[in-house]
Scaffold this motif. Sequence first.
Motif, mmCIF file in Angstrom:
data_model
loop_
_atom_site.group_PDB
_atom_site.id
_atom_site.type_symbol
_atom_site.label_atom_id
_atom_site.label_comp_id
_atom_site.label_asym_id
_atom_site.label_seq_id
_atom_site.Cartn_x
_atom_site.Cartn_y
_atom_site.Cartn_z
ATOM 1 N N TRP A 1 -14.778 -48.946 85.801
ATOM 2 C CA TRP A 1 -15.225 -48.699 84.420
ATOM 3 C C TRP A 1 -14.440 -47.556 83.794
ATOM 4 O O TRP A 1 -14.057 -47.608 82.629
ATOM 5 C CB TRP A 1 -16.710 -48.353 84.401
ATOM 6 C CG TRP A 1 -17.631 -49.500 84.611
ATOM 7 C CD1 TRP A 1 -17.341 -50.830 84.513
ATOM 8 C CD2 TRP A 1 -19.007 -49.418 84.970
ATOM 9 N NE1 TRP A 1 -18.456 -51.579 84.790
ATOM 10 C CE2 TRP A 1 -19.497 -50.739 85.065
ATOM 11 C CE3 TRP A 1 -19.879 -48.359 85.211
ATOM 12 C CZ2 TRP A 1 -20.821 -51.029 85.399
ATOM 13 C CZ3 TRP A 1 -21.189 -48.631 85.539
ATOM 14 C CH2 TRP A 1 -21.657 -49.960 85.623
ATOM 15 N N LYS A 2 -14.231 -46.500 84.582
ATOM 16 C CA LYS A 2 -13.536 -45.327 84.050
ATOM 17 C C LYS A 2 -12.132 -45.671 83.587
ATOM 18 O O LYS A 2 -11.573 -44.987 82.734
ATOM 19 C CB LYS A 2 -13.481 -44.216 85.104
ATOM 20 C CG LYS A 2 -14.813 -43.508 85.335
ATOM 21 C CD LYS A 2 -14.681 -42.369 86.315
ATOM 22 C CE LYS A 2 -13.886 -41.226 85.733
ATOM 23 N NZ LYS A 2 -14.613 -40.576 84.616
ATOM 24 N N LYS A 3 -11.560 -46.711 84.160
ATOM 25 C CA LYS A 3 -10.208 -47.114 83.767
ATOM 26 C C LYS A 3 -10.213 -48.210 82.706
ATOM 27 O O LYS A 3 -9.166 -48.778 82.389
ATOM 28 C CB LYS A 3 -9.428 -47.569 84.997
ATOM 29 C CG LYS A 3 -9.091 -46.419 85.941
ATOM 30 C CD LYS A 3 -7.925 -46.754 86.832
ATOM 31 C CE LYS A 3 -7.334 -45.494 87.435
ATOM 32 N NZ LYS A 3 -6.071 -45.783 88.151
ATOM 33 N N GLY A 4 -11.410 -48.538 82.205
ATOM 34 C CA GLY A 4 -11.482 -49.474 81.096
ATOM 35 C C GLY A 4 -11.652 -50.919 81.469
ATOM 36 O O GLY A 4 -11.617 -51.800 80.597
ATOM 37 N N TYR A 5 -11.882 -51.210 82.754
ATOM 38 C CA TYR A 5 -12.022 -52.603 83.181
ATOM 39 C C TYR A 5 -13.445 -53.098 82.962
ATOM 40 O O TYR A 5 -14.414 -52.345 83.086
ATOM 41 C CB TYR A 5 -11.672 -52.750 84.663
ATOM 42 C CG TYR A 5 -10.213 -52.571 84.965
ATOM 43 C CD1 TYR A 5 -9.322 -53.647 84.902
ATOM 44 C CD2 TYR A 5 -9.712 -51.318 85.311
ATOM 45 C CE1 TYR A 5 -7.980 -53.477 85.181
ATOM 46 C CE2 TYR A 5 -8.364 -51.142 85.596
ATOM 47 C CZ TYR A 5 -7.507 -52.217 85.528
ATOM 48 O OH TYR A 5 -6.178 -52.045 85.790
ATOM 49 N N ARG A 28 -10.769 -58.462 83.775
ATOM 50 C CA ARG A 28 -12.091 -58.430 84.391
ATOM 51 C C ARG A 28 -11.925 -58.403 85.908
ATOM 52 O O ARG A 28 -11.084 -59.116 86.470
ATOM 53 C CB ARG A 28 -12.915 -59.642 83.979
ATOM 54 C CG ARG A 28 -14.152 -59.847 84.833
ATOM 55 C CD ARG A 28 -15.086 -60.894 84.312
ATOM 56 N NE ARG A 28 -16.064 -61.281 85.343
ATOM 57 C CZ ARG A 28 -17.253 -61.813 85.100
ATOM 58 N NH1 ARG A 28 -17.629 -62.024 83.860
ATOM 59 N NH2 ARG A 28 -18.058 -62.138 86.097
ATOM 60 N N ILE A 29 -12.772 -57.602 86.565
ATOM 61 C CA ILE A 29 -12.785 -57.513 88.021
ATOM 62 C C ILE A 29 -14.152 -57.950 88.530
ATOM 63 O O ILE A 29 -15.175 -57.494 88.035
ATOM 64 C CB ILE A 29 -12.479 -56.085 88.504
ATOM 65 C CG1 ILE A 29 -11.090 -55.632 88.018
ATOM 66 C CG2 ILE A 29 -12.567 -55.993 90.025
ATOM 67 C CD1 ILE A 29 -10.781 -54.178 88.324
ATOM 68 N N ASP A 30 -14.173 -58.855 89.510
ATOM 69 C CA ASP A 30 -15.407 -59.272 90.158
ATOM 70 C C ASP A 30 -15.448 -58.709 91.567
ATOM 71 O O ASP A 30 -14.491 -58.871 92.337
ATOM 72 C CB ASP A 30 -15.497 -60.799 90.212
ATOM 73 C CG ASP A 30 -15.969 -61.391 88.899
ATOM 74 O OD1 ASP A 30 -17.170 -61.302 88.628
ATOM 75 O OD2 ASP A 30 -15.137 -61.935 88.147
ATOM 76 N N ILE A 31 -16.553 -58.049 91.904
ATOM 77 C CA ILE A 31 -16.762 -57.548 93.259
ATOM 78 C C ILE A 31 -17.786 -58.440 93.940
ATOM 79 O O ILE A 31 -18.908 -58.599 93.445
ATOM 80 C CB ILE A 31 -17.259 -56.090 93.263
ATOM 81 C CG1 ILE A 31 -16.257 -55.184 92.529
ATOM 82 C CG2 ILE A 31 -17.458 -55.594 94.695
ATOM 83 C CD1 ILE A 31 -16.724 -53.732 92.410
ATOM 84 N N VAL A 32 -17.406 -59.034 95.064
ATOM 85 C CA VAL A 32 -18.298 -59.881 95.849
ATOM 86 C C VAL A 32 -18.772 -59.064 97.043
ATOM 87 O O VAL A 32 -17.969 -58.665 97.886
ATOM 88 C CB VAL A 32 -17.568 -61.155 96.323
ATOM 89 C CG1 VAL A 32 -18.492 -62.018 97.173
ATOM 90 C CG2 VAL A 32 -17.040 -61.944 95.126
ATOM 91 N N THR A 33 -20.081 -58.810 97.112
ATOM 92 C CA THR A 33 -20.628 -57.932 98.143
ATOM 93 C C THR A 33 -21.312 -58.746 99.234
ATOM 94 O O THR A 33 -22.232 -59.515 98.955
ATOM 95 C CB THR A 33 -21.645 -56.949 97.538
ATOM 96 O OG1 THR A 33 -21.046 -56.290 96.423
ATOM 97 C CG2 THR A 33 -22.075 -55.917 98.575
ATOM 98 N N LEU A 34 -20.893 -58.552 100.462
ATOM 99 C CA LEU A 34 -21.488 -59.215 101.614
ATOM 100 C C LEU A 34 -22.164 -58.168 102.492
ATOM 101 O O LEU A 34 -21.808 -56.990 102.465
ATOM 102 C CB LEU A 34 -20.417 -59.967 102.409
ATOM 103 C CG LEU A 34 -19.570 -60.962 101.609
ATOM 104 C CD1 LEU A 34 -18.441 -61.521 102.476
ATOM 105 C CD2 LEU A 34 -20.424 -62.089 101.062
ATOM 106 N N GLY A 35 -23.149 -58.622 103.283
ATOM 107 C CA GLY A 35 -23.785 -57.703 104.215
ATOM 108 C C GLY A 35 -24.964 -56.971 103.614
ATOM 109 O O GLY A 35 -25.671 -57.482 102.751
ATOM 110 N N CYS A 36 -25.153 -55.726 104.036
ATOM 111 C CA CYS A 36 -26.386 -54.987 103.765
ATOM 112 C C CYS A 36 -26.325 -54.229 102.450
ATOM 113 O O CYS A 36 -25.299 -54.172 101.767
ATOM 114 C CB CYS A 36 -26.658 -54.024 104.916
ATOM 115 S SG CYS A 36 -25.437 -52.701 105.040
#
Length: 433
Positions: free
Chosen positions: A28-32, A5-13
């Motif tokens: 997603w395309k790589k199956g994650y 599993r990969i978590d993306i933490v988005t900061l800013g705008c």
Amino acid sequence: MKQGRIDIVTLGCSKNLVDSERLQRLFWKKGYECHIDATEVEGDTVVINTCGFIGDAKEESVNTILEFAEAKEQGEIDRLYVMGCLSQRYLKELQTEIPEVDRYYGKFDWNQLAEALPTVGEDQTLKHDRYGKDKPRHYRYIKISEGCDRHCAYCAIPLITGKHVSRPIEEILDEVRELVSEGTKEFQIIAQELTYYGIDLYGKRRIADLIRQMADIEGVEWIRLHYAYPNQFPMELLEVMREKGNVCKYMDIALQHISTSVLTRMCRNTTKEETMNLITRLRQEVPGITLRTTLMVGFPGETDEEFDELVEFVKWARFERMGAFAYSEEEGTYSAEHYKDDVPEEVKQQRLDKLMRVQQRISAELMAEKIGKTFKVIIDRQEGDWYVGRTEYSSPEVDPEVLIPIDEDLEIGQFYEVEITGSEEFDLYGSKK
């Protein structure tokens, strides 16, 4: 910790959010299994999409990197990557100061991150590369350009993102059509400077053409415009706003100040008279328009008299939506190299507090005027005993919301006619008609 599993933490705008969603699609395309801004980070891999605009944003980004660097040291995550504006601007410094990060990417090469990871399963993407599983499906952000050709004295954005680059009209319209087919009804049109759209591709401003064609796509219920520049504002855009019922009567236009002397030092290429004339014309040509703006206090050399001029301007303009911030010196900008940051921090804070108190009173008065009126409202979420929605005059996450009792039995992502029954300084209460 969940493997794979990969978590993306988005900061800013919201422009960063768009990049996070595009990166999510590559994973997603790589199956994650990949989540953006999940309530709880559970993956073995974390990607932090940073902001590097002003001091507070940079501090938040650095602190977030340090937090997850510590988590990696403690064995709570396996891999840590950083991307976005901060690492675009301070790559070498970050590599030296926080070596726990596996790799840093900038604003434009983050796709290499997905390319570097192995494929672990079947393609999990949905139909479109921008469909975020972790965000509401009924509204999306559409980034129509990157970069900025304006050179405001205080702003580091051109240093980070480079010159203005527009996306082709058909590419944008195709994206909107696909998102509509997947259930999106509302579109937030974003750019660092949307009124400049098209000059680099077509030799002239094409924002009005773009929005008109977008409004004609079946299934597009609302279009809302963000981040306009007051100088040389394309008035033909107002004609589109009047003609097309699905183009929200809403304009996000950052003015920064009103004193001509301050605007000159800021290199804003406008004056007090021109700014006030523009506001008057916006409201004359689009009756009922909601104006959202951002103002700055404490710019180098700002006198008490210039600040008082700003306060009186806010009282005159009576903005429906207004944010403000204190000047933060950014290295490499014109103001950092040519002006002394001579307004004390305590004075900046006092001015900021006073300006926001003025706006708070204005907002309370404007909100109270809506009691008894009926508005079309889209429902964003359920929160406690309330459904939380918005009118066409409010953008997601930043503007006032409409709270409706949960016993109304409403559906997330649907529109309803709602009568306003009460108000606070920044929120409304209502019931379905």
